[in-house]
Design an enzyme around this catalytic site. Sequence first.
Site: not given
Length: 134
Positions: A7, A130
């Site tokens: 994402h 991340e």
Amino acid sequence: MIERLNHVAIAVPDLAAAVRLYKEAFGADVSEPVDQPDHGVTTVFVTLANTKIELLHPLGTDSPIARFLERSPAGGIHHLCYEVADIFAARDRMVSSGLRVLGDGVPKPGAHGNPVLFLHPKDMSGTLIELEQS
Ligand code: CO
């Protein structure tokens, strides 16, 4: 070693307005908001054909997203999330490559319940990264 782009996370000052935009203007598949008190955020996921957009809004008094929005009041890209098959192997490889892992270096459950780590943005062209175990 890194796999899919899981994402792109965008900090938003007005979550309802951002949800409306993605639902109505873009006609996207938008999740219900989920409060994540451990992370100081409320998240909404927009599912696209090839990845997701994570809308982040501050939750609680000590939210990292509140600090981000103080610097960027209109909102902005907060982080990118790449999938890895083995989060511990990925961490060890990052550290041996000279990259700084944020916090204590122990993977924590992320927005999807899978273990995640964050890499220092100063080591990653100014972008918070991340890593999520797929
Ligand atoms: Co994320």
